[in-house]
Design an enzyme around this catalytic site. Structure first.
Site, PDB file in Angstrom:
ATOM      1  CG  HIS A 116      -1.626  -1.148   1.597  1.00  0.00           C
ATOM      2  ND1 HIS A 116      -2.986  -1.259   1.364  1.00  0.00           N
ATOM      3  CD2 HIS A 116      -1.261  -2.319   2.179  1.00  0.00           C
ATOM      4  CE1 HIS A 116      -3.418  -2.441   1.782  1.00  0.00           C
ATOM      5  NE2 HIS A 116      -2.379  -3.108   2.277  1.00  0.00           N
ATOM      6  CE1 TYR A 117      -2.111   5.842  -2.645  1.00  0.00           C
ATOM      7  CE2 TYR A 117      -0.708   5.210  -4.462  1.00  0.00           C
ATOM      8  CZ  TYR A 117      -1.893   5.722  -3.996  1.00  0.00           C
ATOM      9  OH  TYR A 117      -2.871   6.106  -4.877  1.00  0.00           O
ATOM     10  CB  THR A 118       0.739   6.344   3.943  1.00  0.00           C
ATOM     11  OG1 THR A 118       1.608   7.325   3.358  1.00  0.00           O
ATOM     12  CG2 THR A 118       1.570   5.208   4.531  1.00  0.00           C
ATOM     13  CD  GLU A 136      -0.734   1.447   4.438  1.00  0.00           C
ATOM     14  OE1 GLU A 136      -0.308   2.322   3.650  1.00  0.00           O
ATOM     15  OE2 GLU A 136      -1.939   1.157   4.562  1.00  0.00           O
ATOM     16  CG  HIS A 192      -5.249  -1.784  -1.113  1.00  0.00           C
ATOM     17  ND1 HIS A 192      -5.516  -0.710  -0.296  1.00  0.00           N
ATOM     18  CD2 HIS A 192      -6.241  -2.683  -0.876  1.00  0.00           C
ATOM     19  CE1 HIS A 192      -6.627  -0.950   0.393  1.00  0.00           C
ATOM     20  NE2 HIS A 192      -7.074  -2.140   0.058  1.00  0.00           N
ATOM     21  CG  ASP A 201      -3.177   1.541  -2.052  1.00  0.00           C
ATOM     22  OD1 ASP A 201      -4.320   1.448  -2.522  1.00  0.00           O
ATOM     23  OD2 ASP A 201      -2.861   1.099  -0.937  1.00  0.00           O
TER      24      ASP A 201
END
Length: 211
Positions: free
Chosen positions: A30-32, A94, A141, A151
Site C-alpha cells: 500500500h501507499y499511505t 504500508e 491493494h 495503491d
C-alpha cells in the site's frame, strides 16, 4: 485421592499432520496517501492498520506495527483467487507516499525513494522465506480491490523488484505481437475470463467497468 498425572505436557513431535499450511498466503503493498507524521497517527490510532510501515526517511528502521500472527486492518473488502477478506491471510506493508496528487492542470503520482524499495525488498524476501509465499501472491491493494484502490500506484517499481530481487512477477507486453496480423483481438468476455483465471475477483459480464 486422584492420582497425579505426570504426563501433563504438549507433544509437538511424535505425530504431525500433513494437512496444514501457513496462514499467511499473501503480501499486500500500500501507499499511505499522506506524509510520515499523519501516516503514523492513522496507522496507530485509527481503525486502520498494517503489519509494517516503511517511511520515506532513510534513517528510520522498518516499523512493525502489528505482530504477524495478528490480523491487521489494511485490505478491507478484497479478493484474490477465490479468497475473500484477505486481512485474515495476508501481511500488509504500508509505504509512506502521497500517491495520487491532483494539481491544477494534471494528476501525478509521487515517486518512491531508492531506500524505500531496498527496505521493501529486504522485508518481502524475509517474509517469502518464512511463509513460502508464491510470486503471484505478492500484490498491490489495487489488485485485491481494483474498483476501490489505486495503491501502490503506477510508479511502484514492480519490474525492478522482479528483475533485481527476484520478487513477484513481471510480464513485458510484446508490441510486435500486438501489431502482427496473427494477433487476435480479445473481446471483453475473454479478457475478463483471463483476469479471473489469473486471480482477480470480478464478474464476467462482457462490460467495461465504469471509470
Amino acid at each position: 485421592m486422584r492420582k497425579k498425572n505426570n504426563n501433563m505436557n504438549i507433544d509437538k513431535t511424535t505425530y504431525r499432520s500433513k494437512s496444514q499450511n501457513f496462514r499467511i498466503r499473501f503480501i499486500i503493498l500500500h501507499y499511505t496517501s499522506s506524509e510520515k507524521t499523519r501516516a503514523i497517527n492513522q496507522l496507530t490510532n485509527k481503525n486502520v492498520s498494517s503489519h509494517y510501515l516503511i517511511t520515506d526517511d532513510e534513517n528510520d528502521p522498518i516499523f512493525c506495527l502489528v505482530d504477524e500472527e495478528k490480523r491487521a486492518w489494511h485490505a478491507g473488502k478484497s479478493g484474490w483467487k477465490g479468497f475473500t477478506d484477505l486481512n485474515d491471510i495476508s501481511i500488509g506493508i504500508e509505504l509512506v507516499n502521497k500517491g495520487r496528487i491532483a494539481e491544477v492542470d494534471k494528476v501525478r503520482f509521487e515517486p518512491y525513494s531508492i531506500i524505500q524499495i531496498e527496505k521493501t525488498a529486504f522485508l518481502i524476501l524475509d517474509l517469502i522465506k518464512r511463509y513460502n509465499i508464491e510470486p503471484q501472491n505478492i500484490l498491490g491493494h489495487s489488485d485485491v480491490a481494483p474498483q476501490r484502490k489505486q495503491d501502490p500506484g503506477p510508479l511502484f517499481p514492480w519490474e525492478k523488484l522482479y528483475r533485481v530481487y527476484g520478487i513477484g512477477m513481471w510480464c513485458k507486453f510484446n508490441i510486435e505481437e500486438k501489431n502482427s496480423n496473427q494477433h487476435k483481438e480479445k473481446n471483453i468476455f475473454e479478457i475478463q475470463e483471463e483476469l479471473q483465471k489469473f486471480g482477480y475477483t470480478l464478474k464476467i459480464n462482457g462490460k467495461n467497468d465504469d471509470l
